[in-house]
Design an enzyme around this catalytic site. Sequence first.
Site, PDB file in Angstrom:
ATOM      1  CG  ASP A  53      -1.548   1.286   1.737  1.00 44.80           C
ATOM      2  OD1 ASP A  53      -2.572   1.433   0.695  1.00 44.80           O
ATOM      3  OD2 ASP A  53      -1.230   1.295   2.643  1.00 44.80           O
ATOM      4  CG  ASP A  71      -1.527   7.936   1.383  1.00 42.13           C
ATOM      5  OD1 ASP A  71      -1.033   7.768  -0.376  1.00 42.13           O
ATOM      6  OD2 ASP A  71      -1.253   8.811   1.680  1.00 42.13           O
ATOM      7  CG  ASP A  85      -2.325   8.863   5.774  1.00 39.91           C
ATOM      8  OD1 ASP A  85      -2.307   7.411   4.981  1.00 39.91           O
ATOM      9  OD2 ASP A  85      -3.434   8.909   6.889  1.00 39.91           O
ATOM     10  CB  THR A 138      -1.456   3.378  -4.552  1.00 44.23           C
ATOM     11  OG1 THR A 138      -2.054   4.561  -3.061  1.00 44.23           O
ATOM     12  CG2 THR A 138      -0.679   4.381  -5.403  1.00 44.23           C
ATOM     13  CG  ASP A 175      -8.816  10.363   2.347  1.00 42.04           C
ATOM     14  OD1 ASP A 175      -8.576  10.116   2.429  1.00 42.04           O
ATOM     15  OD2 ASP A 175      -7.760  11.593   1.569  1.00 42.04           O
ATOM     16  CE  LYS A 202      -4.868  -0.198  -2.028  1.00 34.95           C
ATOM     17  NZ  LYS A 202      -3.726   0.544  -0.654  1.00 34.95           N
ATOM     18  CG  ASP A 230      -2.464   1.647   6.378  1.00 35.04           C
ATOM     19  OD1 ASP A 230      -2.593   2.020   4.809  1.00 35.04           O
ATOM     20  OD2 ASP A 230      -2.983   3.458   7.047  1.00 35.04           O
TER      21      ASP A 230
HETATM   22  P1  IMP Z   1      -3.161   3.966  -0.357  1.00 34.17           P
HETATM   23  O1  IMP Z   1      -3.100   4.305   1.169  1.00 34.17           O
HETATM   24  O2  IMP Z   1      -1.999   4.523  -0.781  1.00 34.17           O
HETATM   25  O3  IMP Z   1      -4.150   3.015  -1.111  1.00 34.17           O
HETATM   26  O4  IMP Z   1      -4.064   5.689  -0.893  1.00 34.17           O
HETATM   27  C1  IMP Z   1      -5.019   5.942  -0.163  1.00 34.17           C
HETATM   28  C2  IMP Z   1      -5.541   7.522   0.229  1.00 34.17           C
HETATM   29  O5  IMP Z   1      -4.607   8.005  -1.607  1.00 34.17           O
HETATM   30  C3  IMP Z   1      -6.146   8.097   0.163  1.00 34.17           C
HETATM   31  O6  IMP Z   1      -6.734   8.542   1.511  1.00 34.17           O
HETATM   32  C4  IMP Z   1      -6.714   9.714  -0.485  1.00 34.17           C
HETATM   33  O7  IMP Z   1      -5.621  10.629   0.421  1.00 34.17           O
HETATM   34  C5  IMP Z   1      -5.012   9.014  -1.582  1.00 34.17           C
HETATM   35  N1  IMP Z   1      -6.418   9.202  -3.028  1.00 34.17           N
HETATM   36  C6  IMP Z   1      -5.551  10.244  -4.004  1.00 34.17           C
HETATM   37  N2  IMP Z   1      -6.775   9.995  -5.450  1.00 34.17           N
HETATM   38  C7  IMP Z   1      -7.876   8.796  -4.854  1.00 34.17           C
HETATM   39  C8  IMP Z   1      -8.369   8.114  -5.561  1.00 34.17           C
HETATM   40  O8  IMP Z   1      -9.076   8.152  -6.671  1.00 34.17           O
HETATM   41  N3  IMP Z   1      -8.902   6.925  -4.830  1.00 34.17           N
HETATM   42  C9  IMP Z   1      -8.752   6.814  -3.082  1.00 34.17           C
HETATM   43  N4  IMP Z   1      -7.580   7.400  -2.589  1.00 34.17           N
HETATM   44  C10 IMP Z   1      -7.217   8.368  -3.731  1.00 34.17           C
HETATM   45 MG    MG Z   2      -2.301   3.358   3.952  1.00 40.50          MG
END
Ligand code: IMP
Ligand code: MG
Length: 467
Positions: A146, A148, A154, A182, A362, A370, A393
């Site tokens: 993942d 963020d 984040d 992601t 958000d 995923k 996470d």
């Molecule tokens: P991950 O933890 O890498 O899956 O990323 C999740 C975070 O990506 C979300 O909390 C958002 O802040 C950011 N994000 C940016 N663009 C998008 C989108 O198109 N869909 C969902 N999350 C997004």
């Molecule tokens: Mg994450």
Amino acid sequence: MVKNCELFKFVLIKLIDILDIMDVVRRNYLLPGEKRDIFIEWMKDMLNHSFVLNLPSTFGETFTFVETLIDEHRRNGVSSRLSKAVPGMGRVHTPLPLRRAYEEYDKKYCITQRKFIRPSFNEIRHIVNLAQVMEIGKNLKLISFDGDQTLYSDGGNFEPDSSLSNALKELLKAGVYVAVVTAAGYGLVGSKYEVRIGTLLKYLQDEGLTKTELERFYVMGGECNYLLNCSVLEETTEAGELVQRARLVPVLPEVWQAPVLVGPKPAFWDKDEVNRVLDVAEKIMKGCIEDLHLRVQFVRKERAIGMFPGGPKMVAQVPVGHGSNKVKREALDEIVFMLKEGLQQAQPPVELPYCVFNGGRDVWLDIGNKSVGVAAMQAYLNISPDSCLYVGDQFLNTGNDIAARAVSPCIWISNPSETGKILQHVLKQYGLGDKVTGEPATAVPSSASASSSAPTGVFNAFTGQMS
Ligand code: IMP
Ligand code: MG
């Protein structure tokens, strides 16, 4: 008198029933599994018996017993004893040597020696992680992460000078595929993903990885919708110098979702249906924003809708409310469950895979999830689940990493520093223990550009736009 009273009670109950059917009286739900991992909670309870009886020596036996139950669950699925003890227990892709992991963990942290503090949720999470890493060991062929809060904080960008980047380098050199899967969806625009992980690409290149090694690195954006691959491109700098740069280039959907591959094909999902799901979710999300007086911004993309803190300008628009800077966790979770409920009740029923989650700051509805993203990578690279690890996470029911569990063994970390630590174990188990170097990772929260090839200005990680 008594008769009249009974009659009144009867009429009242009937009236409530009728109003309820008409949805005039709203009932609220207390969700039993909200924000809990029932498997880990159950193990914690099992260990509790040994703890209160002052028999910590039997912790090991408990872990052996859970191992046996997992083996049985792998054979019998829903009819297993584990399914009865842990309702909703999902698929377990490999055996888990929990006893061995517990013994190694206990050697370092001496939980058996404690008199007052019983094994905690997080300790059990670490032991399960360790068992998973021990089991995969040298079989590892694909490790996906993942973004963020797993590779960077984040909204932040990757910090290359860490044990984490060193471990990624060693794994790529050893022939392991590395992918970032992601939710962040910026279409197929490589430079936008490079804002977040450009420093990692630069580090890998500066460390002398070959073209073949670099090409083992992938980014899957928008959960499962956009695949990009690292490639070494020749570019001319502003000073007119010719240089080689590791960049992210799109992989065409026709290639990674080719008809001969057995994996899912999200690019070919019906576009009208995708838009219908987005419409349903948009209506619910906008209703929630209004009802909860949220000072947020809303964004609709090709395959996602989301809301995030709206900044100071929203204060004038919503004089009484909150969320310009930070939306309360309770409000974010409420919207997640409202969206889940609304989508479950949509007519005709939604059959496309989707994902609704609280990203910490958000809320998003993404088309696909995923499990689709990781399964598509497995099919494209021809790797079976028992040679994969997915590190994330967000494994509670309001998160987006939990979907990966359906198709891959998973590691549950809580921040990038834990990712760095678990990767040291991955290297050891893989037989690269001598390559373990560096301090656990730290992450820099920043929205600034991270790589020289990234667009200039301030990058908005939510929308993928420059401002
Ligand atoms: P991950 O933890 O890498 O899956 O990323 C999740 C975070 O990506 C979300 O909390 C958002 O802040 C950011 N994000 C940016 N663009 C998008 C989108 O198109 N869909 C969902 N999350 C997004
Ligand atoms: Mg994450």
